[in-house]
Design an enzyme around this catalytic site. Structure first.
Site, PDB file in Angstrom:
ATOM      1  N   ASP A   1       3.043  13.551  15.562  1.00 42.36           N
ATOM      2  CA  ASP A   1       3.332  13.491  14.127  1.00 42.36           C
ATOM      3  C   ASP A   1       2.040  13.626  13.317  1.00 42.36           C
ATOM      4  O   ASP A   1       1.791  12.856  12.389  1.00 42.36           O
ATOM      5  CB  ASP A   1       4.049  12.189  13.783  1.00 42.36           C
ATOM      6  CG  ASP A   1       4.828  12.289  12.462  1.00 42.36           C
ATOM      7  OD1 ASP A   1       5.122  13.424  12.026  1.00 42.36           O
ATOM      8  OD2 ASP A   1       5.145  11.248  11.871  1.00 42.36           O
TER       9      ASP A   1
ATOM     10  N   GLU B   1       7.257  -0.508   5.546  1.00 39.75           N
ATOM     11  CA  GLU B   1       6.302  -0.702   4.464  1.00 39.75           C
ATOM     12  C   GLU B   1       4.951  -1.161   5.010  1.00 39.75           C
ATOM     13  O   GLU B   1       4.875  -1.828   6.036  1.00 39.75           O
ATOM     14  CB  GLU B   1       6.850  -1.733   3.484  1.00 39.75           C
ATOM     15  CG  GLU B   1       8.151  -1.279   2.819  1.00 39.75           C
ATOM     16  CD  GLU B   1       8.787  -2.394   1.995  1.00 39.75           C
ATOM     17  OE1 GLU B   1       8.628  -3.577   2.385  1.00 39.75           O
ATOM     18  OE2 GLU B   1       9.424  -2.093   0.986  1.00 39.75           O
ATOM     19  N   VAL B   2       3.894  -0.819   4.274  1.00 37.69           N
ATOM     20  CA  VAL B   2       2.537  -1.181   4.669  1.00 37.69           C
ATOM     21  C   VAL B   2       1.912  -2.020   3.558  1.00 37.69           C
ATOM     22  O   VAL B   2       1.973  -1.649   2.380  1.00 37.69           O
ATOM     23  CB  VAL B   2       1.673   0.062   4.941  1.00 37.69           C
ATOM     24  CG1 VAL B   2       0.273  -0.349   5.380  1.00 37.69           C
ATOM     25  CG2 VAL B   2       2.322   0.950   5.994  1.00 37.69           C
TER      26      VAL B   2
ATOM     27  N   GLY C   1       5.321   3.685   5.123  1.00 37.64           N
ATOM     28  CA  GLY C   1       4.975   4.458   6.306  1.00 37.64           C
ATOM     29  C   GLY C   1       6.192   5.121   6.898  1.00 37.64           C
ATOM     30  O   GLY C   1       7.298   5.082   6.340  1.00 37.64           O
ATOM     31  N   GLY C   2       5.997   5.739   8.058  1.00 37.89           N
ATOM     32  CA  GLY C   2       7.083   6.459   8.694  1.00 37.89           C
ATOM     33  C   GLY C   2       8.239   5.561   9.078  1.00 37.89           C
ATOM     34  O   GLY C   2       9.387   6.003   9.095  1.00 37.89           O
ATOM     35  N   PHE C   3       7.947   4.273   9.381  1.00 33.94           N
ATOM     36  CA  PHE C   3       9.004   3.395   9.843  1.00 33.94           C
ATOM     37  C   PHE C   3       9.068   2.084   9.072  1.00 33.94           C
ATOM     38  O   PHE C   3       9.736   1.159   9.495  1.00 33.94           O
ATOM     39  CB  PHE C   3       8.808   3.087  11.335  1.00 33.94           C
ATOM     40  CG  PHE C   3       8.967   4.285  12.207  1.00 33.94           C
ATOM     41  CD1 PHE C   3      10.211   4.855  12.399  1.00 33.94           C
ATOM     42  CD2 PHE C   3       7.877   4.852  12.828  1.00 33.94           C
ATOM     43  CE1 PHE C   3      10.361   5.954  13.209  1.00 33.94           C
ATOM     44  CE2 PHE C   3       8.015   5.949  13.635  1.00 33.94           C
ATOM     45  CZ  PHE C   3       9.263   6.513  13.829  1.00 33.94           C
TER      46      PHE C   3
ATOM     47  N   LEU D   1       0.813  -1.215   0.000  1.00 37.13           N
ATOM     48  CA  LEU D   1       0.000   0.000   0.000  1.00 37.13           C
ATOM     49  C   LEU D   1       0.843   1.260   0.000  1.00 37.13           C
ATOM     50  O   LEU D   1       0.398   2.307  -0.471  1.00 37.13           O
ATOM     51  CB  LEU D   1      -0.917   0.012   1.231  1.00 37.13           C
ATOM     52  CG  LEU D   1      -1.958  -1.108   1.319  1.00 37.13           C
ATOM     53  CD1 LEU D   1      -2.683  -1.054   2.649  1.00 37.13           C
ATOM     54  CD2 LEU D   1      -2.942  -0.997   0.163  1.00 37.13           C
ATOM     55  N   GLY D   2       2.040   1.171   0.543  1.00 40.31           N
ATOM     56  CA  GLY D   2       2.878   2.363   0.589  1.00 40.31           C
ATOM     57  C   GLY D   2       3.973   2.229   1.616  1.00 40.31           C
ATOM     58  O   GLY D   2       4.200   1.163   2.193  1.00 40.31           O
TER      59      GLY D   2
END
EC number: 2.7.11.-
Length: 666
Positions: free
Chosen positions: A464, A352-353, A348-350, A345-346
């Site tokens: 955040d 992969e999702v 993320g901050g830390f 899906l993308g």
């Protein structure tokens, strides 16, 4: 006879040892003014509810009092046929509990559920009519951690069949308490199932069955294999156990009579052939009974300290039932097709999702933390512990986690429409966000932050807040995500300080960037930047090349505001749909949120009132933080880098901002 007495004593000891926790649920975000019309009407209704409910033959009563903003709707009920005095005492206790626990919430409810109670009762009030309306959330669950001993598969078959039998009967009556046929089981396992189901009068039989079915499903998903449990929702209640409770079963006999005990053997004789006296037998039996009872009491006290687990869906002080939240790695691999690129899906901050599908066809979002993400074990545990305590429609719900094979994985509910930045900052996609939807997103994020700051048991600072951390569901409703940087405060704590500043450049307030100081006002600042981005449809960082704004959105908006031209900020994509007053009010609120001094920024509760009550006069804003009067004075730390990514830096508190060292953005 002595054996029967001993069994009765042991059953009583075990019964009183397992007390269920009452379920008080306070409203999420809407509050009333103390001593106002609504408060007065609420106290009036709750003070008379006990007598009104107990005087009804069906032990059910609803009422509405007042007009306009002061109007309140209230409802109370007990188990049908319960003693009027017992019912009245229960309703009175529930009403007092709501007054104490929910002092200024406009929508709250309370199911009682202690074994000391002689009945079950329910009280709910709201500023909106809820009579005859279906509601499946919020949910409260409790289960006994004493596990079933014996053939669980066979017992579960009987349990399922009995629950299905209950479903076929409860829809028409809205209340049913029944006992299963006797089950031959191990000595330490119950041989009877005592089940109680109750719905609020007024909802349809279909809604009643749906709600109770969801309760049973919730119980099975979290607590299968344990002996006893409760799940309740705003319109229904479900409990089962291995003993009677609430006075609901009376002297009702099980469907199959118990097997009669064998006749007692003749009295024993001594070696000389004489009968042992009755007194000696009684002394031996009584001593044995006392010894067994003392041992049982000791075990009960020990067991009670750890026996019942409460699943208040993320409101306990510790992680909510880690065993029920933990996934094995193989399940995650299968769900995501071995972390297939097609399911990604993308970023993320830390890490992969990925999108996944569990065997029960539940869609999930899997956050796989990268080994070099900077979110180590501490951040991982932090996110799990914090998010597991939260339940709000504007927060992404944590379903579970996995720590296996050097992997750290979080499993969330799947939110279908990606993140806000995907729509807001894309020239083509932003057309799907008209002003009505944008205004709804601002309101939803407000409610979510208000819950984090004020309405949850802990005060939680997200740290955040930005467009990429706001997910949108199928109806474009917002859900705040990514709690890896969140911090929680004690009840009496208002601010804190850190030597490791984390967040996203352009969204962090000056006191946090320069001195590491953070509070709820840090989130307010970030939220202010987000509001301004939603109005203009541009990233904060996109203003770096515009006029002489100093490279940030805040400076650009402040100049437009002082030039009496705030509408120049509006995204052309909403020119045909925006409401002039709402837009200007949102810009005004956004500027108030980004003021330089934290004390000048409004609380989220005040922001909520500003958004929902147009009659409130907004204060004159002071200059914002990071307001640059000319481009040469640009702060290279904050605005000379790529924005939008979560970052970290060390802050030596004894020196000024010029000594801050900056780390590479993750």
């Amino acid at each position: 006879m002595c054996l029967n007495t001993l069994c009765a004593i042991l059953c009583f000891v075990l019964t009183v040892s397992f007390g269920f926790v009452s379920a008080q649920k306070c409203g999420e975000s809407v509050f009333f003014r103390p001593n106002g019309n609504y408060d007065t009407n609420r106290r009036l209704v709750l003070s008379t509810l006990a007598s009104n409910v107990s005087s009804q033959n069906n032990r059910f009563y609803n009422v509405s009092v007042g007009e306009g903003a002061g109007r309140i709707y209230a409802l109370g009920l007990c188990i049908p046929g319960s003693d009027p005095r017992v019912c009245s005492d229960c309703i009175q206790l529930a009403s007092q509990g709501l007054l104490q626990t929910c002092p200024n919430q406009t929508d709250s409810f309370y199911w009682t559920g202690d074994n000391a109670d002689k009945t079950l009762c329910f009280v709910r009030y709201s500023n909106n009519s809820f009579f005859n309306k279906m509601a499946l959330e919020p949910t409260h669950a409790v289960y006994n951690t004493m596990r079933f001993q014996g053939n669980l598969t066979a017992y579960t078959r009987t349990w399922d069949a009995f629950m299905n039998f209950m479903f076929t009967r409860v829809g028409q009556t809205r209340y049913l308490a029944d006992i299963s046929p006797r089950i031959n089981q191990e000595p330490l396992s119950p041989d009877l199932i005592y089940a109680l189901m109750q719905c609020i009068p007024g909802i349809s039989s279909e809604d009643c069955e749906t709600c109770l079915g969801k309760c049973v499903d919730d119980y099975q998903s979290c607590c299968n294999g344990f002996i006893g449990g409760v799940v309740n929702k705003p319109v229904c209640y479900f409990r089962w156990d291995g003993y009677k409770y609430y006075g609901a079963f009376g002297d009702e006999a099980p469907s199959q009579p118990p097997t009669p005990l064998p006749l007692p053997p003749p009295p024993p004789r001594d070696p000389d052939g004489k009968k042992i006296s009755t007194g000696v037998i009684v002394a031996i039996v009584v001593s044995a009974v006392i010894f067994v009872v003392l041992v049982a009491l000791g075990l009960v006290i020990w067991k009670r300290r750890q026996s019942y687990k409460t699943l208040k869906y993320h409101t306990d002080d510790d992680m909510t039932s880690p065993q029920s939240l933990q996934f094995d790695f193989t399940t995650i691999e299968v769900a995501t097709d071995n972390f297939s690129r097609n399911n990604k899906l993308g970023q993320g901050g830390f890490g992969e999702v990925y999108k996944g599908m569990l065997p029960n066809e539940t869609e999930i979002a899997v956050k796989r933390l990268s080994s070099n993400s900077g979110q180590g074990t501490q951040e991982f545990k932090n996110e799990v512990v914090i998010v597991a305590k939260l339940q709000h429609k504007n927060l992404v719900r944590l379903l579970g986690f996995c720590i296996e094979r050097d992997e750290q994985i979080l499993v969330y509910e799947f939110v279908s429409n990606k993140s806000l930045d995907y729509f807001l900052f894309d020239p083509k996609m932003k057309s799907q966000l008209d002003w009505k939807r944008r205004y709804n997103i601002i309101g939803g994020v407000t409610r979510g932050l208000l819950y984090l700051h004020q309405d949850s048991r802990l005060t939680i600072i997200h740290r955040d807040i930005k467009a990429s951390n706001i997910l949108l569901d199928a109806d474009m409703n917002p859900k705040i995500a990514d709690f890896g940087m969140a911090r929680n405060f004690r009840v009496d704590q208002t601010e804190d300080q850190t030597g490791r500043v984390v967040g996203t450049f352009g969204y962090m307030p000056p006191e946090y960037v320069t001195h590491g100081q953070f509070s709820t006002k840090s989130d307010v600042y970030s939220f202010g930047v987000l509001i301004l981005e939603i109005v203009c449809g541009k990233k904060n960082s996109s203003f770096f090349q515009m006029d002489d704004s100093g490279g940030n959105l805040v400076t650009h908006v402040w100049r437009l505001w002082n030039n009496d031209s705030p509408l120049d900020l509006i995204d052309p994509a909403i020119k045909e749909s925006y409401d002039n007053d709402e837009v200007i009010r949102c810009i005004h609120i956004g500027i108030l949120c980004v003021q330089e001094t934290p004390a000048d920024r409004p609380e989220m509760s005040t922001i909520f009132q500003m958004l929902t009550n147009s009659s409130i006069t907004l204060p004159v804003p002071r200059p914002p933080g990071f307001f640059f009067r000319n481009r040469p004075n640009l702060d290279p730390l904050t605005y000379g880098s790529e924005q939008g990514q979560s970052s970290s830096m060390s802050v030596p508190f004894s020196i000024d901002s010029a000594s801050i060292t900056r780390a590479t953005p993750r």
